[in-house]
Write an enzyme that holds these catalytic residues in place. Structure first.
Site, PDB file in Angstrom:
ATOM      1  N   HIS A 186      46.505  -6.929 -13.933  1.00  0.00           N
ATOM      2  CA  HIS A 186      45.719  -6.097 -13.025  1.00  0.00           C
ATOM      3  C   HIS A 186      46.572  -5.020 -12.368  1.00  0.00           C
ATOM      4  O   HIS A 186      46.084  -3.959 -12.022  1.00  0.00           O
ATOM      5  CB  HIS A 186      44.991  -6.963 -12.004  1.00  0.00           C
ATOM      6  CG  HIS A 186      43.748  -7.567 -12.595  1.00  0.00           C
ATOM      7  ND1 HIS A 186      43.047  -8.565 -12.010  1.00  0.00           N
ATOM      8  CD2 HIS A 186      43.083  -7.284 -13.743  1.00  0.00           C
ATOM      9  CE1 HIS A 186      42.014  -8.892 -12.775  1.00  0.00           C
ATOM     10  NE2 HIS A 186      42.022  -8.122 -13.830  1.00  0.00           N
ATOM     11  N   CYS A 500      34.712  -3.419 -21.752  1.00  0.00           N
ATOM     12  CA  CYS A 500      35.349  -3.054 -20.482  1.00  0.00           C
ATOM     13  C   CYS A 500      36.808  -3.467 -20.422  1.00  0.00           C
ATOM     14  O   CYS A 500      37.475  -3.236 -19.426  1.00  0.00           O
ATOM     15  CB  CYS A 500      34.581  -3.641 -19.303  1.00  0.00           C
ATOM     16  SG  CYS A 500      34.555  -5.433 -19.298  1.00  0.00           S
TER      17      CYS A 500
HETATM   18  C1  PEP Z   1      38.920  -8.404 -19.520  1.00  0.00           C
HETATM   19  O1  PEP Z   1      39.281  -9.576 -19.519  1.00  0.00           O
HETATM   20  O2  PEP Z   1      38.971  -7.678 -20.540  1.00  0.00           O
HETATM   21  C2  PEP Z   1      38.426  -7.764 -18.295  1.00  0.00           C
HETATM   22  C3  PEP Z   1      37.947  -6.536 -18.310  1.00  0.00           C
HETATM   23  O3  PEP Z   1      38.489  -8.461 -17.139  1.00  0.00           O
HETATM   24  P1  PEP Z   1      39.831  -8.726 -16.316  1.00  0.00           P
HETATM   25  O4  PEP Z   1      40.874  -7.749 -16.794  1.00  0.00           O
HETATM   26  O5  PEP Z   1      39.492  -8.521 -14.907  1.00  0.00           O
HETATM   27  O6  PEP Z   1      40.173 -10.134 -16.645  1.00  0.00           O
END
Ligand code: PEP
Ligand code: MG
Length: 582
Positions: A186, A500
């Site tokens: 993140h 996403c």
């Molecule tokens: C993912 O896992 O691809 C996602 C978009 O969620 P996060 O990065 O918050 O786990």
């Protein structure tokens, strides 16, 4: 030359600022007498007030009166006679000033928490904030004011947190270097969202960089230099200028429609995790928010945000987005994140543990607060959807849906207005969800493919571990085949499907998504123009050809070099340095 994992492209040159998160441990302090401790306390309170007044003035110019009122509110709380009396009482009893602050603020926070009014309960969080800052002032004599970092700063730290990003002056930060973090951590996502060049996963970073050293950072290659010689510096300056020019050239796509070469329309939306990023999403002209990572609202605090506080935030984001969509993902607080009020046990494998929908279903009070806030936001918010993270099977989805129905009933009974028609979709980010995609598509209103987690679970390669960087790749053919399966399953059930994960902005994958029939992209705000431009370069015929060949490869390196070649084949329209490293 030193190297780490390149996570956010571009070149930055500046002076290093090393940010060290300070410890609040005061157990070593010895009582220095009532008068001395009282004097220390008064000095700290005075410094707090000066600093907070400065912050409020700063915020007012940047974000307006409403935001600065929060900071000013804390100043008022600090003047509370009861709080001051409690602090003095503790010192009279022989406690050091730090312990007096801790006990008194804790006492007052508990009083706020026991009140029935949610607004009053929220003050407990302010009290905890005051406690932290006062103790820092007592121990170190100053708080580190990130907001005053000068232009040309290369930010160096162990871990880039949300707290840091919310407080440092983005425009003054040339580049970021961190010890922890991988491509889809993140913290890397935050750096990309802000469009700041960054390198992460640099194990011996703090041994190699000193405060104020001149640093040249190439976030595209992952290479950086400390006090480089003039030749290297000159080369770096040129790269930086080219990068800036490329970025500027992309800006025309902020206002262009999201279309491929055939004129077929798509949605290019944004991933956000805060109000600040919602403004960025708007600035870059996104078609909405495809993923609001709400867990950030729950972090860096001592008590969870109340239903009202969450409602306010969701409404603000919805307001910024207007008619455009807003997909609110329910909290996905991984075991790697510290959230004191959740009282969680340390887990041996946090990414395989208690997170996402698992945690929400096990904590009905917390989940209920969030669901009610989203349902209520749906009355004013024009186009809100609920998205559930880390679903592994139909049972979890059905349980969450019936939970949502119960929350609707409870709102109904209380006569609180809500929107009963919000679509409920899921993140497809576990191999189990991929295998069951056609079954899940019958129950979910939409899919969004989360390639960040999906890649780590398919390859059993931790997305945060820099040593796994060589293996962790969405170019692995197994990831590609999974994406195909999910999109086909969604299409056959007639539900919309988006992507996403960070692979959404991977240029090599754009023709593949077009060919599979993807409807929606959700990317970091600064990547919206980039994705739009890439989309505009492909028609379905070329996209199908590339995809057919791509599906024949059996290794990551073959697939990745093939797709890179295909992307380069369209390079006459853009310079190679503007490409994302992913
Ligand atoms: C993912 O896992 O691809 C996602 C978009 O969620 P996060 O990065 O918050 O786990
Ligand atoms: Mg995920």
């Amino acid at each position: 030359m030193l190297k780490g994992v390149p996570v956010s492209p571009g070149t930055g040159i500046g002076r290093a600022f090393i940010y060290r998160d300070v410890s609040l441990d005061y157990s070593y302090r010895i009582f220095s007498g009532k008068e001395k401790e009282l004097e220390r306390l008064h000095e700290a309170i005075k410094a707090f007030k000066t600093e907070w007044q400065k912050r409020a003035a700063n915020l007012e110019t940047k974000m307006g009166r409403k935001e600065s009122a929060i900071v000013l509110g804390q100043l008022i709380l600090l003047d509370d006679p009861f709080l001051n009396q409690e602090m003095k009482k503790a010192i009279d009893l022989g406690q050091v000033a730090e312990a007096a602050v801790s006990a008194a603020t804790g006492h007052v926070a508990q009083m706020y928490l026991s009140m029935s009014d949610e607004m009053m309960q929220a003050r407990a969080q302010d009290m905890y904030c005051i406690r932290e800052e006062l103790i820092k002032l007592l121990l170190y004599g100053k708080t580190i004011s990130l907001s005053e970092l000068p232009p040309g700063t290369v930010f160096v730290t162990e871990e880039l947190t949300h707290f840091i990003c919310a407080n440092f002056p983005v425009g003054n930060i040339e580049a970021i270097l961190t010890v922890t973090g991988g491509k889809t951590s993140h913290s890397a996502i935050l750096a990309r969202a802000l469009g700041i060049p960054a390198i992460m996963g640099i194990e011996d970073l703090l041994l190699n960089v000193t405060d104020d050293a001149l640093v040249l950072v190439d976030g595209t290659s992952g290479e950086f230099y400390v006090n480089p010689d003039e030749d290297i510096l000159e080369e770096g300056r040129q790269k930086k200028n080219e990068w800036r020019e490329n970025q500027e050239a992309l800006l025309v796509y902020m206002t262009r429609p999201s279309m491929d070469k055939d004129g077929k329309s798509y949605l290019v939306q944004c991933n956000i995790s805060s109000l600040g990023e919602a403004y960025l999403a708007k600035k870059y002209g996104s078609d909405g928010v495809g993923l609001f990572r709400t867990e950030m609202l729950f972090m860096d605090r001592q008590i969870p945000p109340s239903e009202e506080e969450q409602l306010n935030t969701y409404l603000k984001v919805a307001d910024i987005m207007g008619e455009k969509g807003l997909v609110i993902r329910t909290m996905d607080i991984g075991g790697d994140k510290k959230v004191p009020y959740l009282n969680r046990q340390q887990e041996p494998n946090p990414f395989l543990g208690f997170r996402g929908i698992r945690q929400s279903l096990a904590d009905p009070a917390l989940f209920g607060m969030q669901i009610r806030a989203v349902l209520r936001a749906g009355v004013q918010g024009k186009n809100i959807k609920i998205m559930l993270p880390l679903v592994t099977g139909v049972d979890e989805l059905l349980e969450a849906k019936s939970f949502i129905e119960k929350e609707k009933e409870s709102l109904e009974e209380k006569g609180i207005p809500f929107n009963p028609h919000l679509p409920v979709g899921i993140m497809v980010e576990t191999p189990a969800a991929v295998q069951l995609a056609s079954v899940l598509a019958k129950e979910a209103d939409f899919f969004s493919i989360g390639t960040n987690d999906l890649t780590q679970y398919i390859l059993a390669a931790d997305r945060l571990n820099p040593r796994m960087d060589y293996l962790y790749s969405h170019f692995h053919p197994a990831v590609l085949k999974s994406i195909e399966m999910v999109i086909l399953a969604a299409k056959s059930q007639g539900i919309p499907v988006g992507i996403c994960g960070e692979a959404a902005a991977s240029p090599g994958f754009i023709p593949i998504y077009i060919s599979f029939g993807l409807d929606e992209w959700s990317v970091n705000p600064a990547e919206v123009p980039f994705v739009r431009r890439e989309l505009s370069l492909w028609d379905i015929k070329d996209a199908n050809e590339v995809t057919k060949k791509a599906l024949e490869f059996s290794t990551t390196s073959e697939l990745s070099s093939f797709l890179q070649k295909e992307v380069r084949s369209k390079a006459f329209l853009r310079s190679a340095s503007s490409l994302s490293p992913r």
